[in-house]
Every structure is written in structure tokens, then in C-alpha cells.
Write a protein that holds these residues in place. Structure first.
Motif, short mmCIF file in Angstrom:
data_model
loop_
_atom_site.label_atom_id
_atom_site.label_comp_id
_atom_site.label_asym_id
_atom_site.label_seq_id
_atom_site.Cartn_x
_atom_site.Cartn_y
_atom_site.Cartn_z
N UNK A 192 0.84 -1.19 0.00
CA UNK A 192 0.00 0.00 0.00
C UNK A 192 0.88 1.24 0.00
N UNK A 193 0.27 2.35 -0.47
CA UNK A 193 0.97 3.63 -0.49
C UNK A 193 -0.01 4.71 -0.07
N UNK A 194 0.18 5.26 1.12
CA UNK A 194 -0.67 6.35 1.58
C UNK A 194 -0.28 7.63 0.83
N UNK A 195 -1.10 8.67 0.92
CA UNK A 195 -0.73 9.92 0.25
C UNK A 195 0.63 10.47 0.70
N UNK B 129 4.47 0.52 1.71
CA UNK B 129 4.46 -0.39 2.86
C UNK B 129 3.96 -1.75 2.40
N UNK B 130 4.56 -2.80 2.91
CA UNK B 130 4.08 -4.16 2.67
C UNK B 130 3.40 -4.63 3.96
N UNK B 131 2.19 -5.17 3.83
CA UNK B 131 1.45 -5.68 4.98
C UNK B 131 1.27 -7.17 4.80
N UNK B 132 1.70 -7.93 5.82
CA UNK B 132 1.60 -9.39 5.81
C UNK B 132 0.52 -9.77 6.80
#
Length: 162
Positions: free
Chosen positions: A107-110, A119-122
Motif C-alpha cells: 500500500x501507499x498512503x498519500x 508499505x508491505x502488509x503481511x
């Protein structure tokens, strides 16, 4: 062990300063309001300056902690696990077995997009802290890591693992 991109420090420092500014605004605003009342009439000046000093000390402290956070944050892909170390005051070491991985997102926040990070979320099987995030990656590294973790999870748990 792999480190995060140094630009994550900018993101963490900005977030710390914004949170401190909001808190400091509320506290200083309350002190200014108390100056218009007769409550604590003898301490108006001391109260206002005390809250301003508190806000400045918090801003400096949170900035230092955000900066130190980068020095500690590391991760490593091992044979059958993802290993993460983090924490400034309390060191946290997390081991995520690939067999427990349910799915992996990037994901990439503003704000992350503004500084060129992702960010990588597992997501793992389990109820407590069922997800682990690895911030401060370049978008290309985040996509590579997401795909690598997905592939390793499938290899360790069969075709229906991810």
C-alpha cells in the motif's frame, strides 16, 4: 538484515510533529482560555509558558524518537520465516512463519506517495496482531517483497496458502 529506506525518517518526523502540534494546540489553547477566567489568576503567565515549553519539549522528544526508530528497524527473509526487529525503548522481535501467512498487500498512503515510499502488509492466521507491516520501502522493493513473500507462503503451505 535489510534496513528501511532513509526517507521513512522524514515521514515519521512529519507525523510526530503533526501529532505534537495538535496536542500542543489543544493544551496551549486551554491555557489561553484559562487566562480569560479567574481560575488560577495568580498563575496565568506561568501556566501559558509552561504549556508552550511542554509542547516544545514534546516536539523535540518525538522527533528524536522518530529519528532513532529508523536506526533500529530491520527485517530479514529467512528460510521459512520473516524476521522483523523494531522499537526504540522496547525492542520487539517478530517472527512470522510463512506457513501462517494468509495474504500479502502493498500500500501507499498519500504521504508515502509524496516521499516515494510504500508499505508491505503481511496478514497472518491468528487473532492477536494478525498483521505485520514493513514500512519505508521503495515501490519497486515493496512489489518485489510482496511477490517473494506470496511465493514463499505458497511453497510452505501448499497451493491454497495465499
Amino acid at each position: 538484515m535489510e534496513r528501511l529506506d532513509p526517507r521513512i525518517r522524514v515521514l515519521w518526523v512529519v507525523a510526530a510533529l503533526v501529532r505534537t502540534a495538535v496536542f500542543g494546540g489543544v493544551v496551549v489553547g486551554a491555557a489561553l482560555y484559562l487566562q480569560t477566567t479567574t481560575l488560577l489568576a495568580d498563575f496565568h503567565s506561568l501556566l501559558l509558558w509552561g504549556t508552550v515549553v511542554l509542547a516544545i519539549v514534546l516536539a523535540v522528544g518525538r522527533t528524536v524518537v522518530a529519528w532513532l526508530r529508523y536506526r533500529v528497524w530491520r527485517f530479514e527473509i529467512r528460510d521459512d520465516t520473516l524476521y522483523i526487529e523494531r522499537g526504540v525503548f522496547t525492542r520487539i522481535k517478530t517472527v512470522v512463519p510463512f506457513v501462517r501467512v494468509q495474504h500479502v498487500d502493498s500500500r501507499r498512503s498519500p504521504l508515502e506517495r509524496a516521499v516515494g515510499l510504500a508499505t508491505v502488509v503481511v496478514y497472518t492466521a491468528g487473532s492477536r496482531s494478525a498483521d505485520v507491516a514493513i514500512p519505508g520501502l521503495t515501490p519497486a522493493r515493496a512489489e518485489d517483497l510482496r511477490e517473494q513473500l506470496r511465493r514463499l507462503a505458497i511453497e510452505s503451505g501448499g497451493e491454497d496458502a495465499v
